[in-house]
Design an enzyme around this catalytic site. Structure first.
Site, PDB file in Angstrom:
ATOM      1  N   SER A 188      71.184  -7.515 -50.116  1.00  8.86           N
ATOM      2  CA  SER A 188      69.971  -6.606 -49.539  1.00  8.86           C
ATOM      3  C   SER A 188      70.695  -5.512 -48.679  1.00  8.86           C
ATOM      4  CB  SER A 188      69.170  -7.441 -48.620  1.00  8.86           C
ATOM      5  OG  SER A 188      68.533  -8.415 -49.459  1.00  8.86           O
ATOM      6  N   LYS A 191      69.132  -2.288 -49.358  1.00 11.25           N
ATOM      7  CA  LYS A 191      67.802  -1.521 -48.611  1.00 11.25           C
ATOM      8  C   LYS A 191      68.167  -0.476 -47.883  1.00 11.25           C
ATOM      9  CE  LYS A 191      64.980  -5.903 -49.284  1.00 11.25           C
ATOM     10  NZ  LYS A 191      66.116  -6.890 -49.877  1.00 11.25           N
ATOM     11  N   SER A 245      64.106  -7.904 -44.444  1.00 11.90           N
ATOM     12  CA  SER A 245      64.581  -7.754 -45.644  1.00 11.90           C
ATOM     13  C   SER A 245      63.630  -8.440 -46.730  1.00 11.90           C
ATOM     14  CB  SER A 245      65.942  -8.653 -45.657  1.00 11.90           C
ATOM     15  OG  SER A 245      66.799  -8.271 -46.830  1.00 11.90           O
ATOM     16  N   LYS A 351      71.610  -4.285 -40.828  1.00  9.53           N
ATOM     17  CA  LYS A 351      71.066  -4.845 -42.067  1.00  9.53           C
ATOM     18  C   LYS A 351      71.831  -6.004 -42.566  1.00  9.53           C
ATOM     19  CE  LYS A 351      68.167  -5.047 -45.287  1.00  9.53           C
ATOM     20  NZ  LYS A 351      68.270  -6.447 -44.909  1.00  9.53           N
TER      21      LYS A 351
END
Length: 406
Positions: A188, A191, A245, A351
């Site tokens: 992820s 993203k 996420s 993140k």
């Protein structure tokens, strides 16, 4: 004889009275006097100085005579007496010996000034219900270049992550590296690129997006709290994708892109090439596809680029967010990064990512010794491995000389 006795008696009484008059009496003040520290006035000729701190939270005005007079609860502050805290926006560093000079020259050009003025006019709204997009335009000299020099894992701490990198976000100086050129799935972390492509397109952040059956994960069969039929603004959708996420949210951003998912994935890969990420490829917008691969060195460039977007900084470091699902139930979301939730670090971007093939991943921009440091951790085994690695490396960096951090 009687006169002599009377004279001596009078002398004794007079001495006792004089001695008693000379004994100092204890001082008892009428009311306690608070010790206050006044900030220096901006002009020496100013008649009043506003006292900033006082234990009882009441301002006092000190006149030239030195008398302390209590003021009303609402004190007047002159514009010049208030020192605004300067906010530092980290510039995208160049990976060359002339990165600082080129950046300063670019800032002095008329084109950069016009772009900066245009960006100011487009105010980024923090509210989850409305948002004005401030499209960051990449200047040619701001384009990051491929990192060729990667330091070895020297005296740094032992890490659970199989690949890691620490870099000064301002100067691009590599401070620490471990298998930084090894290509691996990034889960992820994808993203961040998803959010940049959405913002670059200048799409309306107020436009409603409805989660559909097409957004259900059929790759990893992962669950989601975002019910089919839930309608949110594009801003809220991106909020959930970056902060928590949320995979269905990230997929819907690609699905509603002009030209659909195929055009969105192509834009992601074009953006990667533009940033100099030569060892990176994207196949989906969520990171669930194991073929989304990159290196720690490439991801450092992507994190630098993402840090230039105020919306990404704001949303990725939010601690929580509430929405209403399609069934009318309120849903409470939290940040997937425990370090952000704890609030002890000064984190400017965050993140997380995880799939089985990628392991536990984490990227951040965090201040260490007053310097913004890009941190990349990939393929950690234990659930807490990436967080422990970040803590250990931060402690190690704090023991290093400041000049070593770039």
């Amino acid at each position: 004889m009687n006169k002599v006795v009377a004279f001596l008696f009078g002398l004794v009484c007079f001495s006792s009275h004089s001695f008693a008059a000379t004994v100092p009496k204890p001082y008892v003040p009428d009311e306690p006097v608070a010790v206050v520290k006044s900030t220096p006035a901006t002009k020496p000729a100013a008649k009043e100085i506003t006292v900033i701190k006082r234990p009882v939270k009441k301002a006092a005005t000190v006149a030239k005579t030195g008398a302390v007079k209590p003021l009303a609860t609402k004190t007047k502050k002159t514009a010049k007496s208030v020192v605004k805290k300067k906010t530092t926006v980290t510039k995208l560093a160049l990976n060359s010996t002339q990165r600082v000079n080129k950046y300063n020259q670019t800032q002095n050009r008329a084109k950069s000034r016009q772009l900066a003025q245009k960006s100011k006019n487009q105010t980024a709204r923090i509210s989850s219900r409305a948002h004005t997009v401030a499209r960051p335009a990449l200047v040619a000299n701001d384009k990051p270049q491929r990192i060729n020099t990667i330091p070895l894992d020297r005296s740094g701490p032992s890490l659970d992550s199989n690949a890691a990198l620490i870099m000064n976000a301002d100067t691009g100086r590599m401070v620490y590296g471990k298998n930084a050129a090894r290509r691996t799935p990034i889960a992820s972390i994808t993203k961040l690129m998803t959010a940049m492509v959405v913002l670059d397109a200048g799409l309306s952040m107020n436009q409603p997006i409805t989660i559909s059956n097409a957004d259900v994960d059929r790759v990893k069969k992962s669950s989601s709290r975002l019910e089919i039929g839930t309608t949110l603004s594009r801003y809220d959708i991106m909020w959930l994708a970056l902060m928590s996420s949320e995979n269905r949210a990230a997929h819907s951003l690609a699905r509603t892109y002009p030209g659909g998912k195929g055009a969105f994935i192509a834009a992601m890969n074009r953006k990667a090439r533009a940033l100099g990420m030569r060892n990176t490829v994207f196949y989906d917008s969520t990171g669930l596809n194991k073929n989304n691969t990159s290196t720690a060195a490439d991801l450092a460039l992507m994190v630098q680029a993402a840090y230039r977007y105020p919306q990404i900084r704001q949303l990725s470091t939010s601690t929580e967010h509430d929405i209403i699902s399609a069934s009318g139930r309120p849903l409470h979301y939290q940040n997937s990064n425990a370090l952000v939730r704890e609030g002890a670090w000064d984190i400017g971007l965050s993140k997380t990512g995880y799939i089985r093939e990628a392991g536990r991943c984490l990227v951040m921009v965090a201040d260490v010794q007053n310097k913004p440091m890009v941190m990349v951790f990939l393929d950690a085994g234990a659930p807490s491995g990436r967080i422990n690695d970040a803590r250990n490396l931060k402690s190690w960096l704090e023991r290093q000389p400041v000049n070593r951090l770039g």
